[in-house]
Design a protein around this motif. Sequence first.
Motif, short mmCIF file in Angstrom:
data_model
loop_
_atom_site.label_atom_id
_atom_site.label_comp_id
_atom_site.label_asym_id
_atom_site.label_seq_id
_atom_site.Cartn_x
_atom_site.Cartn_y
_atom_site.Cartn_z
N LEU A 73 0.86 -1.29 -0.07
CA LEU A 73 0.16 0.02 -0.05
C LEU A 73 0.75 1.18 -0.12
N LYS A 74 2.00 1.19 0.61
CA LYS A 74 3.03 2.41 0.74
C LYS A 74 3.54 2.50 -0.36
N THR A 75 4.09 1.28 -1.20
CA THR A 75 4.68 1.55 -2.47
C THR A 75 3.64 1.85 -3.68
N GLY A 76 2.46 1.80 -3.00
CA GLY A 76 1.41 2.06 -4.25
C GLY A 76 1.37 1.18 -5.25
N GLY A 77 1.34 -0.22 -4.92
CA GLY A 77 1.23 -1.37 -5.67
C GLY A 77 2.36 -2.35 -5.51
N ILE A 78 2.20 -3.62 -5.92
CA ILE A 78 3.26 -4.68 -5.57
C ILE A 78 4.63 -4.31 -6.47
N VAL A 79 5.59 -4.34 -5.59
CA VAL A 79 7.07 -4.21 -6.29
C VAL A 79 7.39 -5.61 -6.38
N PRO A 80 7.71 -6.35 -7.51
CA PRO A 80 8.13 -7.94 -7.43
C PRO A 80 9.25 -8.14 -6.55
N PRO A 81 10.47 -7.43 -6.82
CA PRO A 81 11.48 -7.79 -5.93
C PRO A 81 11.59 -7.78 -4.31
N VAL A 82 10.50 -6.47 -3.99
CA VAL A 82 10.03 -6.23 -2.60
C VAL A 82 9.14 -7.43 -2.17
N ALA A 83 8.38 -7.95 -2.97
CA ALA A 83 7.42 -9.04 -2.52
C ALA A 83 8.27 -10.54 -2.41
N GLN A 84 9.34 -10.57 -3.29
CA GLN A 84 10.32 -11.85 -3.24
C GLN A 84 11.18 -11.61 -1.77
N GLN A 85 11.68 -10.60 -1.28
CA GLN A 85 12.29 -10.44 -0.23
C GLN A 85 11.42 -10.77 0.85
N LEU A 86 10.24 -10.31 0.80
CA LEU A 86 9.46 -10.32 2.03
C LEU A 86 9.03 -11.83 2.09
N HIS A 87 8.87 -12.63 1.01
CA HIS A 87 8.65 -14.06 1.06
C HIS A 87 9.63 -14.95 1.79
#
Length: 416
Positions: A73-87
């Motif tokens: 929500l803070k980045t205004g949408g899913i940023v795939p590398p961020v999603a990957q890191q969080l996974h």
Amino acid sequence: MLILSKTAGVFSRSPKRNVYGFLRSFSVCPGTLFPHKLVLGIETSCDDTAAAVVDEAGHVLGEAMHSQTEVHLKTGGIVPPVAQQLHRENIQRIVEETLSASSISLCDLSAIATTIKPGLALSLGVGLSFSLQLVNQFKKPFIPIHHMEAHALTIRLTNKVEFPFLVLLISGGHCLLALVRGVSDFLLLGKSLDIAPGDMLDKVARRLSLIKHPECSTMSGGKAIEHLAKQGNRFHFTINPPMQNAKNCDFSFTGLQHVTDKLIKHKEKEEGVEQGQILSSAADIAAAVQHTTACHLAKRTHRAILFCKQKKLLPPTNAVLVVSGGVASNLYIRRALEIVANETQCTLLCPPPRLCTDNGIMIAWNGIERLRAGLGILHDVEGIRYEPKCPLGVDISKEVAEAAIKVPQLKIQFDL
Ligand code: KG4
Ligand code: ZN
């Protein structure tokens, strides 16, 4: 990957040092302590790291989930590398918590089921490589899962539903209508030609800056639209549903998004409000866009039911319509679909909201369904890959369009 080398020590020890844990510590995998089949499901296709253990009777032994919604929500949408890191940061903890809540160890499992398609490549990769390490280490069968198949079959965990049934899957990444004839036997009747309804609602919510709204700041875009729409008047603005002349079961949401964008721009000018501030008419706009979305979904679903009945793919009465995916938790949309179901003598079934959005339970349950049907259980995982894009079932949408079924006008009007 950072976490995987640690799994042996962590997972071979039972979290509760009971007699079973003690026995397990002597043997690699005794395999007889749990007479029921148990499947661990792992989901990382998008922005939720989720896991669950489900048995063959559909009992959920334990589950855990880490949602990335707040970050995205803070980045205004899913940023795939961020999603990957969080996974990556969360998957081991989530699986550990699931096993601990289930009071089992990996040895007790009959199989591990993991979403491998479709989804974000970087996200799918984390779940798959983590799962393969477990599979190889504990010598468990692996069941690759199609994310949309899992959404579609969830209803069989919560309700007694026989095949065939019609399913409408509406989420942030998908929008499709399919006839479910068996565990992995789907006929695709129609799909979105551009973006999914959840994606459109997320974009409208962002454009309306609902993250700054005190009541909506932690909600997903779709949820925020539903929340605000309750305070608005949908008659203040008219947004025409898309594809009104196309007699098929396909969907489109990009036009709806652009029309709404234009309306927001116009209102900003009129109200003298800068982009990024909240319009006084935001609730009315939310109500109008939600209504048009509901009408569009209802019309295509109505046509799909009529097509299936005409072709004798569904029984003439008491056919089942299932609606699932994140957007299916929207009560306004459900009510619109209820009107369609009543009109066509169908029974509308929706999984509870927490099972409509992404979760580990649906993946584990899909694993159980496949285990029971003897479908797609791999004992050799050599060469297995994730697939970011993957259609569901056999596409008969051309046949549906050729039938050109005219749908009677329904009044989508009700009080919530
Ligand atoms: O199924 P899901 O959790 O993830 C996938 O996209 O696969 O669905 C998430 C989507 C998001 O776009 C979110 O805005 C939407 O579902 N959503 C809703 C509601 N709750 C979540 N859309 C409309 N009304 C809701 N109450
Ligand atoms: Zn989903």
